[in-house]
Write a protein that holds these residues in place. Structure first.
Motif, PDB file in Angstrom:
ATOM      1  N   GLU A 105       5.697  -3.639 -12.118  1.00 24.48           N
ATOM      2  CA  GLU A 105       6.764  -3.362 -13.013  1.00 24.48           C
ATOM      3  C   GLU A 105       7.494  -2.172 -12.775  1.00 24.48           C
ATOM      4  OE1 GLU A 105       8.416  -4.981 -17.260  1.00 24.48           O
ATOM      5  OE2 GLU A 105       6.381  -4.562 -17.241  1.00 24.48           O
ATOM      6  N   ARG A 106       6.438  -1.265 -12.850  1.00 27.19           N
ATOM      7  CA  ARG A 106       7.147   0.103 -12.329  1.00 27.19           C
ATOM      8  C   ARG A 106       7.847   0.247 -11.141  1.00 27.19           C
ATOM      9  NH1 ARG A 106       3.741   6.057 -12.630  1.00 27.19           N
ATOM     10  NH2 ARG A 106       5.630   7.196 -12.720  1.00 27.19           N
ATOM     11  N   LEU A 107       7.200  -0.478 -10.254  1.00 25.54           N
ATOM     12  CA  LEU A 107       7.917  -0.498  -9.172  1.00 25.54           C
ATOM     13  C   LEU A 107       9.042  -1.076  -8.939  1.00 25.54           C
ATOM     14  CD1 LEU A 107       4.748  -0.632  -6.575  1.00 25.54           C
ATOM     15  CD2 LEU A 107       6.173   1.372  -6.625  1.00 25.54           C
ATOM     16  N   ILE A 108       9.303  -2.145  -9.552  1.00 24.47           N
ATOM     17  CA  ILE A 108      10.404  -2.883  -9.595  1.00 24.47           C
ATOM     18  C   ILE A 108      11.272  -2.270 -10.216  1.00 24.47           C
ATOM     19  CG2 ILE A 108      11.421  -5.098 -10.698  1.00 24.47           C
ATOM     20  CD1 ILE A 108       8.637  -6.340 -10.153  1.00 24.47           C
ATOM     21  N   ARG A 109      11.120  -1.642 -11.474  1.00 24.70           N
ATOM     22  CA  ARG A 109      12.297  -0.874 -12.178  1.00 24.70           C
ATOM     23  C   ARG A 109      12.818   0.240 -11.216  1.00 24.70           C
ATOM     24  NH1 ARG A 109       8.533  -0.696 -16.592  1.00 24.70           N
ATOM     25  NH2 ARG A 109       8.027   1.677 -15.727  1.00 24.70           N
ATOM     26  N   THR A 110      12.012   0.922 -10.359  1.00 21.47           N
ATOM     27  CA  THR A 110      12.297   1.986  -9.504  1.00 21.47           C
ATOM     28  C   THR A 110      13.406   1.160  -8.343  1.00 21.47           C
ATOM     29  OG1 THR A 110      10.468   3.180  -9.718  1.00 21.47           O
ATOM     30  CG2 THR A 110      11.797   3.688  -7.717  1.00 21.47           C
TER      31      THR A 110
ATOM     32  N   ALA B 239       0.305 -15.139 -11.183  1.00 19.66           N
ATOM     33  CA  ALA B 239       1.289 -13.970 -11.103  1.00 19.66           C
ATOM     34  C   ALA B 239       1.430 -13.309 -12.668  1.00 19.66           C
ATOM     35  CB  ALA B 239       2.720 -14.508 -10.836  1.00 19.66           C
ATOM     36  N   PRO B 240       1.464 -11.723 -12.551  1.00 19.51           N
ATOM     37  CA  PRO B 240       1.656 -11.291 -13.837  1.00 19.51           C
ATOM     38  C   PRO B 240       3.026 -11.733 -14.504  1.00 19.51           C
ATOM     39  CG  PRO B 240       0.917  -9.397 -11.871  1.00 19.51           C
ATOM     40  CD  PRO B 240       1.222 -11.027 -11.395  1.00 19.51           C
ATOM     41  N   ALA B 241       2.645 -12.160 -15.789  1.00 18.31           N
ATOM     42  CA  ALA B 241       3.863 -12.682 -16.554  1.00 18.31           C
ATOM     43  C   ALA B 241       4.892 -11.823 -16.806  1.00 18.31           C
ATOM     44  CB  ALA B 241       3.204 -13.260 -18.125  1.00 18.31           C
ATOM     45  N   ASN B 242       4.586 -10.343 -16.760  1.00 20.20           N
ATOM     46  CA  ASN B 242       5.687  -9.615 -17.089  1.00 20.20           C
ATOM     47  C   ASN B 242       6.628  -9.197 -16.084  1.00 20.20           C
ATOM     48  OD1 ASN B 242       3.286  -8.120 -16.214  1.00 20.20           O
ATOM     49  ND2 ASN B 242       4.199  -6.094 -16.590  1.00 20.20           N
ATOM     50  N   VAL B 243       5.867  -9.314 -14.744  1.00 20.69           N
ATOM     51  CA  VAL B 243       6.573  -9.145 -13.577  1.00 20.69           C
ATOM     52  C   VAL B 243       7.606 -10.409 -13.304  1.00 20.69           C
ATOM     53  CG1 VAL B 243       6.470  -9.020 -11.081  1.00 20.69           C
ATOM     54  CG2 VAL B 243       4.966  -7.701 -12.660  1.00 20.69           C
ATOM     55  N   VAL B 244       7.013 -11.809 -13.743  1.00 15.39           N
ATOM     56  CA  VAL B 244       7.812 -12.896 -13.410  1.00 15.39           C
ATOM     57  C   VAL B 244       9.214 -12.505 -14.373  1.00 15.39           C
ATOM     58  CG1 VAL B 244       7.862 -15.311 -13.468  1.00 15.39           C
ATOM     59  CG2 VAL B 244       5.806 -14.102 -12.616  1.00 15.39           C
ATOM     60  N   ARG B 245       8.633 -12.603 -15.779  1.00 21.40           N
ATOM     61  CA  ARG B 245       9.812 -12.326 -16.548  1.00 21.40           C
ATOM     62  C   ARG B 245      10.823 -11.362 -16.185  1.00 21.40           C
ATOM     63  NH1 ARG B 245       6.032 -13.013 -20.534  1.00 21.40           N
ATOM     64  NH2 ARG B 245       5.652 -10.629 -20.542  1.00 21.40           N
ATOM     65  N   ARG B 246      10.568 -10.047 -15.521  1.00 24.05           N
ATOM     66  CA  ARG B 246      11.368  -9.305 -15.270  1.00 24.05           C
ATOM     67  C   ARG B 246      12.204  -9.737 -13.931  1.00 24.05           C
ATOM     68  NH1 ARG B 246      11.883  -4.018 -16.630  1.00 24.05           N
ATOM     69  NH2 ARG B 246      13.567  -2.907 -15.353  1.00 24.05           N
TER      70      ARG B 246
ATOM     71  N   ASN C 147      16.709 -10.778 -13.822  1.00 24.67           N
ATOM     72  CA  ASN C 147      17.527 -10.088 -12.808  1.00 24.67           C
ATOM     73  C   ASN C 147      18.844 -10.866 -12.665  1.00 24.67           C
ATOM     74  OD1 ASN C 147      18.650  -8.930 -10.247  1.00 24.67           O
ATOM     75  ND2 ASN C 147      16.743  -7.847 -10.387  1.00 24.67           N
ATOM     76  N   ASP C 148      20.046 -10.083 -12.808  1.00 24.84           N
ATOM     77  CA  ASP C 148      21.215 -10.751 -12.690  1.00 24.84           C
ATOM     78  C   ASP C 148      21.611 -11.130 -11.380  1.00 24.84           C
ATOM     79  OD1 ASP C 148      22.022 -10.199 -15.210  1.00 24.84           O
ATOM     80  OD2 ASP C 148      22.728  -8.051 -14.921  1.00 24.84           O
TER      81      ASP C 148
END
Length: 374
Positions: A53-58, A86-93, A97-98
C-alpha cells in the motif's frame, strides 16, 4: 528476517525518489508475495499489505501522468484479483482507483472485497466501476440494490444478464420501470429464473407485443408455459381495455371528413401514428389502402408484425410512416431494433401485387364475419 529485508528494500526505494526504482520494487514485492501467498501467516500478509500500500501510494501520484505506472498498477490488480490471500487493504485501494483499467480486475473478480466494500463503491464511483462490479460471479441483494439505485441502464442490463446476481423486489421494481422504455432490458428481465411470477406478469402487462413475442422465443423450457400463459392473460386484458376505450365510430367520421376535404394523405397518417392515435390510425390506414376497419383492426392487434405491412404496401407508404404505424399499436414503449430491422427487410421484399391479392382475400373473409368493435 523476511520482514526486515522487505521493509528495508521499500524504505530504500521510497527514499531514493527514483520513479523507476518505485516501479521495480512494486513488481518485486508483488512477485515475492505471489510466489508463496498460500503459505503466509496472517501477520505476514498484513505486512505485505502495508508495504504494498505504501508503494502504491507513491506510484499512484506518478500514474496520473505516466502510462507505465498505470500499466504497472493494472498488472498488479490483475495478479491480485484471483489471489485468495491478497491483502484486503491493497485490493480496496486498487478498487477505489479512479482509473478503471486499474480498478476493473479486482472489482470484477477479487473475493477480498466485502459486501460493505462493494456497497460503498456502488454509492461513490461512476458507471464504469459499477459495470465492473455488476459482472462479478456472485452478488447479494444488498449489493445489487445499491447498484440499481444509481439508475444506470447499462448496469441494469449487466445485472439482469448475470445469473449470479441476486435481486430483491425493490431492485426489480427499478428494473421494471426502466424496462418500460428499454425492450432489450424487458426481454432479459422477463427470462430471469428468479423473477417472481407476479412481477413477470406485471412486466408482460406493460410490454409491447414485440417484446412479448421475443420473450416467448427466448423463454427457457421450464419457464415457457408460465410466460405463454402470462402473455395470453396480458393480451386478453389489453384487448378488453381496447374494446372499452376505442371509438371507431368517431374515428370513421374524423377520417371521412379528412378525406372529403382532401386532407387524408400519408403525412396525415404519419402524424396520427406518431401521436399514437390508434383508432384514427386504423381508420386512416383502412381508407388509404381501400380497405375496411374490420380488416385492419385484427392485423394491428396481432402479436405478429407482418400483417400490418400488407395494407401499408397497398397504400404505397414510405418506411418512415410504416415504422410509425407499427409503433402506434403500443400504448407505451416501442418495437425493438431487431424487430424493426426485420420488418423493414420484409417490407422491402413485399410486392404491391402480392399485397393487393392478400388484402382482397382478407376483405372477402371480413365481409362474411360478424362486425367487431375494438
Amino acid at each position: 528476517m523476511l520482514e526486515r529485508s522487505i521493509a528495508d528494500e521499500v524504505e530504500a526505494a521510497v527514499t531514493a525518489g527514483s520513479a523507476d526504482k518505485h516501479l521495480d520494487t512494486l513488481k518485486q514485492v508483488t512477485d515475492l508475495f505471489l510466489r508463496s501467498a498460500d503459505g503466509y501467516s496472517g501477520e505476514q500478509i498484513e505486512l505485505f499489505g502495508d508495504v504494498l500500500e505504501r508503494l502504491i501510494r507513491t506510484v499512484e501520484l506518478r500514474a496520473l501522468a505516466d502510462v507505465s505506472a498505470r500499466i504497472a498498477l493494472a498488472e498488479m490488480s490483475t495478479q491480485l484479483a484471483s489471489t485468495k490471500q491478497a491483502p484486503a487493504n491493497v485490493v480496496r485501494r486498487l478498487a477505489n482507483n479512479d482509473e478503471i483499467t486499474i480498478a476493473r480486475p479486482v472489482l470484477t473478480e477479487s473475493a477480498r472485497l466485502t459486501a460493505e466494500d462493494l456497497i460503498a463503491l456502488a454509492q461513490t464511483k461512476g458507471e464504469p466501476h459499477l459495470l465492473a462490479i455488476s459482472g462479478r460471479w456472485w452478488l447479494t441483494e444488498i449489493v445489487t440494490d445499491a447498484l440499481l439505485k444509481r439508475h444506470y441502464p447499462s448496469v441494469s442490463r449487466r445485472l439482469v444478464t448475470n445469473p449470479g446476481a441476486r435481486m430483491s423486489a425493490s431492485g426489480y421494481a427499478i428494473v421494471l420501470k426502466q424496462a418500460e422504455h428499454d425492450p432489450d432490458l424487458a426481454v432479459e428481465t422477463g427470462i430471469r429464473v428468479d423473477l417472481p411470477a407476479e412481477l413477470r406478469t406485471q412486466l408482460l402487462r406493460s410490454a409491447t407485443e414485440a417484446v412479448r413475442t421475443r420473450l416467448l422465443s427466448r423463454a427457457p423450457p421450464h419457464l415457457f408455459e408460465e410466460i405463454r400463459n402470462a402473455i395470453a392473460l396480458a393480451a386478453a386484458g389489453a384487448n378488453r381495455e381496447m374494446a372499452r376505450t376505442r371509438d371507431f365510430t368517431a374515428a370513421r367520421r374524423f377520417v371521412a371528413a379528412l378525406a372529403k376535404n382532401g386532407k387524408l394523405n400519408e403525412p396525415m397518417l404519419l402524424a396520427l401514428a406518431k401521436e399514437h392515435k390508434y383508432a384514427e390510425t386504423v381508420a386512416a390506414l383502412a381508407e388509404l389502402s381501400g380497405s375496411a376497419i374490420d380488416v385492419i383492426r385484427p392485423v394491428m392487434q396481432s402479436l405478429r408484425d407482418d400483417g400490418v405491412l400488407i395494407p401499408c404496401r397497398v397504400a404505397g407508404l414510405s418506411w418512415e410512416t410504416v415504422d410509425a404505424v407499427l409503433n402506434s399499436r403500443f400504448a407505451s414503449g416501442c418495437m425493438g431494433r431487431y424487430e424493426l430491422a426485420k420488418a423493414k427487410e420484409q417490407y422491402g421484399k413485399l410486392t404491391l401485387e402480392s399485397a393487393r391479392r392478400l388484402l382482397k382475400f382478407w376483405q372477402v373473409r371480413a365481409a362474411d364475419a360478424p362486425p367487431k368493435v375494438g
